[in-house]
Design an enzyme around this catalytic site. Structure first.
Site, PDB file in Angstrom:
ATOM      1  N   GLU A  49       0.875  -1.167   0.000  1.00  0.00           N
ATOM      2  CA  GLU A  49       0.000   0.000   0.000  1.00  0.00           C
ATOM      3  C   GLU A  49       0.912   1.216   0.000  1.00  0.00           C
ATOM      4  O   GLU A  49       1.589   1.502   0.992  1.00  0.00           O
ATOM      5  CB  GLU A  49      -0.903   0.010   1.229  1.00  0.00           C
ATOM      6  CG  GLU A  49      -1.993  -1.038   1.180  1.00  0.00           C
ATOM      7  CD  GLU A  49      -2.909  -0.976   2.383  1.00  0.00           C
ATOM      8  OE1 GLU A  49      -2.578  -0.281   3.368  1.00  0.00           O
ATOM      9  OE2 GLU A  49      -3.962  -1.636   2.345  1.00  0.00           O
ATOM     10  N   ASP A  60      -5.082   7.880  10.883  1.00  0.00           N
ATOM     11  CA  ASP A  60      -3.781   7.341  11.256  1.00  0.00           C
ATOM     12  C   ASP A  60      -3.354   7.762  12.652  1.00  0.00           C
ATOM     13  O   ASP A  60      -3.621   8.877  13.100  1.00  0.00           O
ATOM     14  CB  ASP A  60      -2.718   7.781  10.244  1.00  0.00           C
ATOM     15  CG  ASP A  60      -2.939   7.150   8.885  1.00  0.00           C
ATOM     16  OD1 ASP A  60      -3.168   5.931   8.857  1.00  0.00           O
ATOM     17  OD2 ASP A  60      -2.889   7.864   7.871  1.00  0.00           O
TER      18      ASP A  60
END
Length: 259
Positions: A49, A60
């Site tokens: 990714e 995140d």
């Protein structure tokens, strides 16, 4: 069978989950990023990714946020990410490549042009973190018209009925978020996760890749009994932050059960 599905098939034929590794592109610097990605692949990543660094990565945790900020300060950009992807594709023709991004950088690039450039770089699909199901038709047809896979995200809060709608028509894999919250290393995962994976498995033939909080071989193998792949991000970024390429190699060997 496309390259993403082939990666899962080959891994599962070896009686292991496919290893999907996330890394911000341009970290620790644009010049060093290609060596980092090569190391991940050489040490056992089946799919990468390729994270597009973004200033406000709301999904995140602290580790990936810090890495993204460092990459941006060092000059990382979406265009450099595509160049990196093209270089990786030339060297690793069988590795799955996913462009992982928030929508803002993609929109700023120009979405139709972006999809053609992504395809030309040899990337297999897009995972756009912050586009909900109700708005995906604004971009998904353009993605698929370019021959790219749309990678759906299914969270713990997603009902099975909604998950079926999210997955419908997809041809890559399903990213199953393991926890409610942001990315980051965790010592334990929810006890209900395996039942959740089994329920999702019953409604789709697509491979499931479980991510958020997976950071070691034992957890990967356990989750791999219920999903066809595991996604690892924060732990790999942390290993690179603390130990450089040697630290990343050691981490990958441990994740693969070779250490």
């Amino acid at each position: 069978m496309n390259r993403l599905q082939r990666a899962f098939s080959l891994a599962n034929a070896q009686h292991r989950p496919a290893r999907v590794l996330f890394m911000p592109c341009g970290f620790p610097s644009p010049e060093a990023s290609e060596a980092v990605m090569n190391t991940l692949i050489e040490e056992g990543a089946d799919i990468l990714e390729l994270g597009v660094p973004f200033s406000d990565p709301i999904a995140d945790g602290a580790v990936i946020q810090a890495a993204s900020q460092q990459a941006l300060k060092a000059g990382a950009s979406l265009r450099k990410t595509l160049t990196l992807a093209a270089n990786l594709r030339a060297k690793h023709p069988n590795t799955g490549l996913i462009l992982f991004s928030y929508y803002n950088p993609l929109m700023a690039y120009g979405f139709k042009t972006l999809c053609q450039d992504v395809a030309n770089a040899g990337i297999d699909g897009l995972l756009v973190v912050d586009v909900p199901y109700e708005e995906q038709n604004e971009i998904r047809p353009t993605i698929e018209a370019a021959g790219l896979s749309w990678i759906p995200l299914v969270s713990p809060a997603t009902t099975l009925t909604r998950a079926q709608r999210l997955i419908q028509g997809c041809n890559g894999f399903v990213y199953v978020i393991t926890v409610r919250g942001i990315t980051g290393e965790r010592k334990t995962l929810p006890p209900e996760l395996t039942d959740r994976l089994d329920a999702l498995r019953a409604i789709t033939p697509l491979p499931l890749a479980a991510g958020f909080g997976i950071s070691d071989y034992a957890t990967a193998q356990h989750i791999g009994q219920h999903a066809q792949g595991i996604v690892v991000g924060s732990a790999a970024v942390h290993a690179l932050q603390s130990g450089g390429l040697d630290g990343l190699r050691q981490f990958m060997r441990a994740l693969c059960g070779k250490a």
